[in-house]
Design a protein around this motif. Structure first.
Motif, PDB file in Angstrom:
ATOM      1  N   SER A 114      -5.889   1.782   2.297  1.00  0.00           N
ATOM      2  CA  SER A 114      -5.949   0.385   1.897  1.00  0.00           C
ATOM      3  C   SER A 114      -7.384  -0.038   1.594  1.00  0.00           C
ATOM      4  CB  SER A 114      -5.377  -0.496   3.001  1.00  0.00           C
ATOM      5  OG  SER A 114      -5.494  -1.838   2.611  1.00  0.00           O
TER       6      SER A 114
ATOM      7  N   THR B 290       0.835  -1.205   0.000  1.00  0.00           N
ATOM      8  CA  THR B 290       0.000   0.000   0.000  1.00  0.00           C
ATOM      9  C   THR B 290       0.868   1.254   0.000  1.00  0.00           C
ATOM     10  OG1 THR B 290      -1.817  -1.174   1.060  1.00  0.00           O
ATOM     11  CG2 THR B 290      -1.830   1.222   1.254  1.00  0.00           C
TER      12      THR B 290
ATOM     13  N   ASP C  14      -7.255  -4.575  -3.431  1.00  0.00           N
ATOM     14  CA  ASP C  14      -6.657  -5.475  -2.447  1.00  0.00           C
ATOM     15  C   ASP C  14      -7.636  -6.625  -2.284  1.00  0.00           C
ATOM     16  OD1 ASP C  14      -5.962  -6.887  -0.161  1.00  0.00           O
ATOM     17  OD2 ASP C  14      -5.184  -5.115   0.858  1.00  0.00           O
TER      18      ASP C  14
ATOM     19  N   GLU D  17      -3.046  -5.773  -4.990  1.00  0.00           N
ATOM     20  CA  GLU D  17      -2.387  -6.441  -3.874  1.00  0.00           C
ATOM     21  C   GLU D  17      -3.006  -7.825  -3.714  1.00  0.00           C
ATOM     22  OE1 GLU D  17      -1.883  -4.105  -0.282  1.00  0.00           O
ATOM     23  OE2 GLU D  17      -2.153  -2.231  -1.389  1.00  0.00           O
TER      24      GLU D  17
HETATM   25 MG    MG Z   1      -1.885  -3.215   1.784  1.00  0.00          MG
END
Ligand code: MG
Ligand code: ADP
Length: 154
Positions: free
Chosen positions: A61, A43, A81, A108
């Motif tokens: 995030s 992040t 993410d 991510e």
């Molecule tokens: Mg992260």
């Protein structure tokens, strides 16, 4: 596959600076996969990318929202993410629309959406140091000629 590039950084600011530099060369539909343990700096790297794209908003995030979009920069940024998906897969997320969109996608925990990924992308591996909390090794692994050229700018 082209050759990897490796950088040692001493702190979070240096990670962001490298990402910021990369951002200046990004084009629509570029895809970056961030690979590394919890707290490795995925992040943090994305914050640097956002800065480099001219995004002033604080990048948070997207752990619970899965995807956050930022539209104020030179290019849109789609930050994903997908950790929460684990092995349920990402087929319902409509990731393709992002990957084929006007912006840059950053993912991510992309291993959880492996089936949804296109053939070409840049993997950035963030590796923690065993002795120093602030040090990282960043490995840029291009998949495709476009990404080889991209990291040659770094
Ligand atoms: Mg992260
Ligand atoms: P991830 O998204 O991979 O879980 P985060 O970026 O959220 O990781 O958190 C990384 C943490 O480690 C942040 O608190 C950041 O300030 C810290 N940190 C220390 N050194 C570095 C570094 N060299 N690069 C990136 N983050 C670092």
């Amino acid at each position: 596959m082209g050759s990897n590039m490796e950088f040692q950084v001493s702190n979070a600011e240096e990670t962001q600076a490298l990402a910021q530099k990369l951002a200046s060369y990004l084009k629509p539909q570029d895809l970056i996969l961030l690979d590394g343990d919890l707290g490795a700096g995925k992040t943090t790297f994305t914050k640097g990318l956002a800065k480099g794209l001219g995004i002033k908003k604080n990048v948070k995030s997207p752990t619970f929202t899965l995807i956050r979009e930022y539209h104020e920069g030179r290019l849109p940024l789609y930050h994903m993410d997908v950790y929460r998906l684990e092995d349920t897969g990402g087929a319902d997320l409509g990731l393709e629309e992002y990957f084929n969109g006007e912006g840059v996608s950053v993912v991510e925990w992309s291993q959880f959406v492996a089936d949804e990924l296109p053939a070409q992308y840049l993997v950035v591996k963030l590796l923690k140091d065993e002795t120093d909390d602030d040090k990282r090794t960043l490995v840029f692994e291009p998949h495709g000629a476009h990404y080889e050229q991209l990291i040659a700018n770094l």
